[in-house]
Design a protein around this motif. Structure first.
Motif, PDB file in Angstrom:
ATOM      1  N   GLY A 192      17.237  -4.131 -43.756  1.00  0.00           N
ATOM      2  CA  GLY A 192      17.338  -5.537 -43.409  1.00  0.00           C
ATOM      3  C   GLY A 192      16.262  -5.984 -42.440  1.00  0.00           C
ATOM      4  N   ARG A 193      15.992  -5.162 -41.435  1.00  0.00           N
ATOM      5  CA  ARG A 193      14.959  -5.524 -40.455  1.00  0.00           C
ATOM      6  C   ARG A 193      13.590  -5.633 -41.119  1.00  0.00           C
ATOM      7  NH1 ARG A 193      18.253  -2.171 -37.215  1.00  0.00           N
ATOM      8  NH2 ARG A 193      17.034  -0.311 -37.705  1.00  0.00           N
ATOM      9  N   ARG A 194      13.339  -4.791 -42.104  1.00  0.00           N
ATOM     10  CA  ARG A 194      12.063  -4.860 -42.821  1.00  0.00           C
ATOM     11  C   ARG A 194      11.980  -6.102 -43.699  1.00  0.00           C
ATOM     12  NH1 ARG A 194      11.544   1.626 -44.328  1.00  0.00           N
ATOM     13  NH2 ARG A 194      10.787   2.256 -42.258  1.00  0.00           N
ATOM     14  N   LEU A 195      13.123  -6.529 -44.242  1.00  0.00           N
ATOM     15  CA  LEU A 195      13.111  -7.780 -45.004  1.00  0.00           C
ATOM     16  C   LEU A 195      12.764  -8.955 -44.104  1.00  0.00           C
ATOM     17  CD1 LEU A 195      16.192  -7.535 -47.427  1.00  0.00           C
ATOM     18  CD2 LEU A 195      13.810  -6.934 -47.862  1.00  0.00           C
ATOM     19  N   TYR A 196      13.321  -8.981 -42.892  1.00  0.00           N
ATOM     20  CA  TYR A 196      12.984 -10.041 -41.948  1.00  0.00           C
ATOM     21  C   TYR A 196      11.507  -9.970 -41.552  1.00  0.00           C
ATOM     22  CZ  TYR A 196      17.726 -11.776 -41.199  1.00  0.00           C
ATOM     23  OH  TYR A 196      18.954 -12.364 -41.363  1.00  0.00           O
ATOM     24  N   ALA A 197      10.979  -8.756 -41.458  1.00  0.00           N
ATOM     25  CA  ALA A 197       9.557  -8.602 -41.136  1.00  0.00           C
ATOM     26  C   ALA A 197       8.688  -9.171 -42.250  1.00  0.00           C
ATOM     27  CB  ALA A 197       9.234  -7.126 -40.917  1.00  0.00           C
ATOM     28  N   ILE A 198       9.102  -8.954 -43.489  1.00  0.00           N
ATOM     29  CA  ILE A 198       8.368  -9.512 -44.627  1.00  0.00           C
ATOM     30  C   ILE A 198       8.405 -11.034 -44.582  1.00  0.00           C
ATOM     31  CG2 ILE A 198       8.316  -9.725 -47.143  1.00  0.00           C
ATOM     32  CD1 ILE A 198       9.449  -6.852 -47.254  1.00  0.00           C
ATOM     33  N   GLY A 199       9.564 -11.577 -44.249  1.00  0.00           N
ATOM     34  CA  GLY A 199       9.697 -13.022 -44.158  1.00  0.00           C
ATOM     35  C   GLY A 199       8.863 -13.613 -43.042  1.00  0.00           C
ATOM     36  N   GLY A 200       8.691 -12.853 -41.950  1.00  0.00           N
ATOM     37  CA  GLY A 200       7.871 -13.336 -40.845  1.00  0.00           C
ATOM     38  C   GLY A 200       6.395 -13.340 -41.174  1.00  0.00           C
ATOM     39  N   ASN A 201       5.908 -12.239 -41.740  1.00  0.00           N
ATOM     40  CA  ASN A 201       4.505 -12.125 -42.129  1.00  0.00           C
ATOM     41  C   ASN A 201       4.370 -10.925 -43.061  1.00  0.00           C
ATOM     42  OD1 ASN A 201       1.668 -11.546 -42.247  1.00  0.00           O
ATOM     43  ND2 ASN A 201       1.389 -12.742 -40.379  1.00  0.00           N
ATOM     44  N   ALA A 202       4.313 -11.202 -44.354  1.00  0.00           N
ATOM     45  CA  ALA A 202       4.305 -10.131 -45.345  1.00  0.00           C
ATOM     46  C   ALA A 202       3.086  -9.217 -45.196  1.00  0.00           C
ATOM     47  CB  ALA A 202       4.352 -10.712 -46.756  1.00  0.00           C
ATOM     48  N   GLU A 203       1.925  -9.789 -44.924  1.00  0.00           N
ATOM     49  CA  GLU A 203       0.712  -8.987 -44.806  1.00  0.00           C
ATOM     50  C   GLU A 203       0.776  -8.089 -43.579  1.00  0.00           C
ATOM     51  OE1 GLU A 203      -2.938  -7.380 -45.815  1.00  0.00           O
ATOM     52  OE2 GLU A 203      -1.469  -8.542 -46.952  1.00  0.00           O
ATOM     53  N   ALA A 204       1.251  -8.631 -42.457  1.00  0.00           N
ATOM     54  CA  ALA A 204       1.384  -7.810 -41.255  1.00  0.00           C
ATOM     55  C   ALA A 204       2.396  -6.697 -41.471  1.00  0.00           C
ATOM     56  CB  ALA A 204       1.802  -8.687 -40.073  1.00  0.00           C
ATOM     57  N   ALA A 205       3.466  -6.996 -42.186  1.00  0.00           N
ATOM     58  CA  ALA A 205       4.463  -5.972 -42.484  1.00  0.00           C
ATOM     59  C   ALA A 205       3.865  -4.862 -43.340  1.00  0.00           C
ATOM     60  CB  ALA A 205       5.661  -6.603 -43.192  1.00  0.00           C
ATOM     61  N   LEU A 207       0.693  -3.969 -43.518  1.00  0.00           N
ATOM     62  CA  LEU A 207      -0.260  -3.202 -42.725  1.00  0.00           C
ATOM     63  C   LEU A 207       0.433  -2.266 -41.739  1.00  0.00           C
ATOM     64  CD1 LEU A 207      -2.924  -5.978 -42.008  1.00  0.00           C
ATOM     65  CD2 LEU A 207      -3.106  -4.065 -43.616  1.00  0.00           C
ATOM     66  N   SER A 208       1.668  -2.608 -41.378  1.00  0.00           N
ATOM     67  CA  SER A 208       2.406  -1.749 -40.451  1.00  0.00           C
ATOM     68  C   SER A 208       3.182  -0.649 -41.160  1.00  0.00           C
ATOM     69  CB  SER A 208       3.366  -2.592 -39.607  1.00  0.00           C
ATOM     70  OG  SER A 208       4.355  -3.189 -40.434  1.00  0.00           O
ATOM     71  N   GLY A 209       3.038  -0.566 -42.471  1.00  0.00           N
ATOM     72  CA  GLY A 209       3.655   0.527 -43.217  1.00  0.00           C
ATOM     73  C   GLY A 209       4.879   0.158 -44.023  1.00  0.00           C
ATOM     74  N   VAL A 210       5.291  -1.100 -44.013  1.00  0.00           N
ATOM     75  CA  VAL A 210       6.443  -1.533 -44.796  1.00  0.00           C
ATOM     76  C   VAL A 210       6.058  -1.617 -46.270  1.00  0.00           C
ATOM     77  CG1 VAL A 210       8.092  -3.404 -45.198  1.00  0.00           C
ATOM     78  CG2 VAL A 210       7.425  -2.808 -42.858  1.00  0.00           C
ATOM     79  N   ARG A 211       6.875  -1.023 -47.123  1.00  0.00           N
ATOM     80  CA  ARG A 211       6.610  -1.058 -48.568  1.00  0.00           C
ATOM     81  C   ARG A 211       7.122  -2.378 -49.125  1.00  0.00           C
ATOM     82  NH1 ARG A 211       8.220   5.165 -50.356  1.00  0.00           N
ATOM     83  NH2 ARG A 211       6.578   6.193 -49.139  1.00  0.00           N
ATOM     84  N   VAL A 212       6.295  -3.389 -49.009  1.00  0.00           N
ATOM     85  CA  VAL A 212       6.702  -4.756 -49.308  1.00  0.00           C
ATOM     86  C   VAL A 212       7.135  -4.910 -50.759  1.00  0.00           C
ATOM     87  CG1 VAL A 212       5.925  -7.157 -49.418  1.00  0.00           C
ATOM     88  CG2 VAL A 212       5.233  -5.709 -47.494  1.00  0.00           C
ATOM     89  N   LYS A 213       6.360  -4.406 -51.680  1.00  0.00           N
ATOM     90  CA  LYS A 213       6.665  -4.583 -53.097  1.00  0.00           C
ATOM     91  C   LYS A 213       7.992  -3.942 -53.466  1.00  0.00           C
ATOM     92  CE  LYS A 213       1.862  -4.985 -54.699  1.00  0.00           C
ATOM     93  NZ  LYS A 213       0.835  -4.441 -55.608  1.00  0.00           N
ATOM     94  N   ARG A 214       8.215  -2.733 -52.998  1.00  0.00           N
ATOM     95  CA  ARG A 214       9.464  -2.040 -53.318  1.00  0.00           C
ATOM     96  C   ARG A 214      10.669  -2.760 -52.732  1.00  0.00           C
ATOM     97  NH1 ARG A 214       9.770   4.321 -52.140  1.00  0.00           N
ATOM     98  NH2 ARG A 214       8.028   4.155 -53.631  1.00  0.00           N
ATOM     99  N   LEU A 215      10.544  -3.238 -51.509  1.00  0.00           N
ATOM    100  CA  LEU A 215      11.656  -3.909 -50.856  1.00  0.00           C
ATOM    101  C   LEU A 215      11.965  -5.256 -51.512  1.00  0.00           C
ATOM    102  CD1 LEU A 215      10.894  -3.146 -47.104  1.00  0.00           C
ATOM    103  CD2 LEU A 215      12.722  -2.205 -48.502  1.00  0.00           C
ATOM    104  N   ARG A 216      10.928  -5.973 -51.896  1.00  0.00           N
ATOM    105  CA  ARG A 216      11.158  -7.248 -52.582  1.00  0.00           C
ATOM    106  C   ARG A 216      11.856  -7.018 -53.915  1.00  0.00           C
ATOM    107  NH1 ARG A 216       5.954 -11.027 -52.727  1.00  0.00           N
ATOM    108  NH2 ARG A 216       7.468 -12.722 -52.877  1.00  0.00           N
TER     109      ARG A 216
END
Length: 320
Positions: A192-205, A207-216
């Motif tokens: 959940g915290r990573r989803l909020y990070a994506i919502g805040g700034n997907a590119e920054a998330a 770059l910080s190691g969050v697997r944006v595509k998989r989580l979306r």
């Protein structure tokens, strides 16, 4: 005063709605039976709106939830006519929802199609499939098992008040369980915290190691699963399945989430705030129905509520 209105304006408005209908409908509105009826009426919307919150946390949305709800109900009903047991039919319908949501996730996260375009397309596809496999007909009557339709009519007895025997509907319980699960997922887990990070700034998330595509992708899959669950709840409640019966859920779910966002300091979706938005819409609809207000007037009010919620959120971010 501005901060108070920003933070508590929706609750103040909700209280005003309750007071208005309490005065206008003194004999029926504040009764225990009516409020239990409201909880059952909004249970399907609660499930869809809670599921919608998952993707809206990322700044996305899913326009196909209503069509998926209709498709899930049709799938279950057709399986009933083929002799499948209730657990098997329900499980398969939920898997259809999960798969449909995953398709949305693939289109948005892997292929890169905008959520509006992708889910608008799948809305049409899911609706078309529902019409295709049902022949455009409503499935009802003896084709729906009594154990399936009876679930929506039953509940946990609460006792007797006056001459009224009250019970907490099972549909209400399901909706509350879904809200708690989504709250735990978004507020108490790394996911959940990573989803909020994506919502805040997907590119920054990213770059910080969050697997944006998989989580979306996972978020859209969960939203499809929730939409299918709501479709099954609706089919149980009306003891039938129709290829258009979930069509009104999408607009109301988005309205509920936006209403909830007005209660957040940051303007972020929160599932407990979404629940308040659902109750606002449910109480408004119940009161206007008792006052014999035409349905198109209620639709106008829902549209005005969406505009007001989005406008207040945008203005607050601009001028704070």
């Amino acid at each position: 005063m501005t901060t108070v209105l920003r933070r508590y304006g929706t609750l103040i408005g909700f209280a005003a709605i309750i007071i208005f209908f309490s005065v206008s409908l003194p004999d029926t509105f504040l009764t225990g039976r009516n409020w239990l009826n409201i909880s059952q009426q909004v249970s399907m919307l609660t499930v869809v709106a809670a599921s919608m919150t998952i993707v809206m946390v990322m700044g996305d949305f899913d326009l196909s939830v209503g069509s998926m709800a209709s498709l899930a109900g049709i799938v279950a009903a057709i399986l009933f006519t083929m002799g499948y047991s209730v657990p098997s039919a329900v499980a398969i319908a939920l898997l259809v929802g999960l798969a449909g949501g995953a398709i949305n996730g693939v289109l948005v996260s892997l292929i890169g199609i905008l959520p509006f375009i992708a889910t608008l397309a799948t809305l049409t596809v899911f609706s078309g499939v529902a019409f295709l496999i049902s022949g455009g007909k409503t499935i009802f009557g003896r084709d729906i098992p009594a154990s399936f339709s009876g679930f929506a009519r039953d509940g946990i007895p609460l006792g007797t008040i006056g001459e009224q025997s009250l019970s907490l509907p099972y549909l209400t319980i399901v909706a509350l369980v879904v809200v708690v699960l989504v709250w735990a997922l978004l507020e108490q887990t790394t996911f959940g915290r990573r989803l909020y990070a994506i919502g805040g700034n997907a590119e920054a998330a990213r770059l910080s190691g969050v697997r944006v595509k998989r989580l979306r992708l996972a978020a859209f899959a969960l939203t499809g699963f929730g939409a299918a669950a709501a479709g099954l709840m609706y089919a149980s409640r009306v003891a039938s399945a129709n290829p258009t019966q979930g069509s009104g859920l999408m607009l109301n779910a988005i309205a509920a989430v936006f209403l909830g966002m007005t209660m957040s300091e940051e303007g972020e979706p929160r599932v407990h705030a979404t629940l308040v938005g659902v109750l606002v819409l449910g109480v408004l609809d119940n009161g206007l129905t008792q006052m014999s207000v035409d349905s198109y007037v209620r639709d106008i009010l829902v549209g005005v509520i969406i505009i007001a919620a989005v406008a207040s959120s945008s203005l607050w971010k601009r001028f704070r």
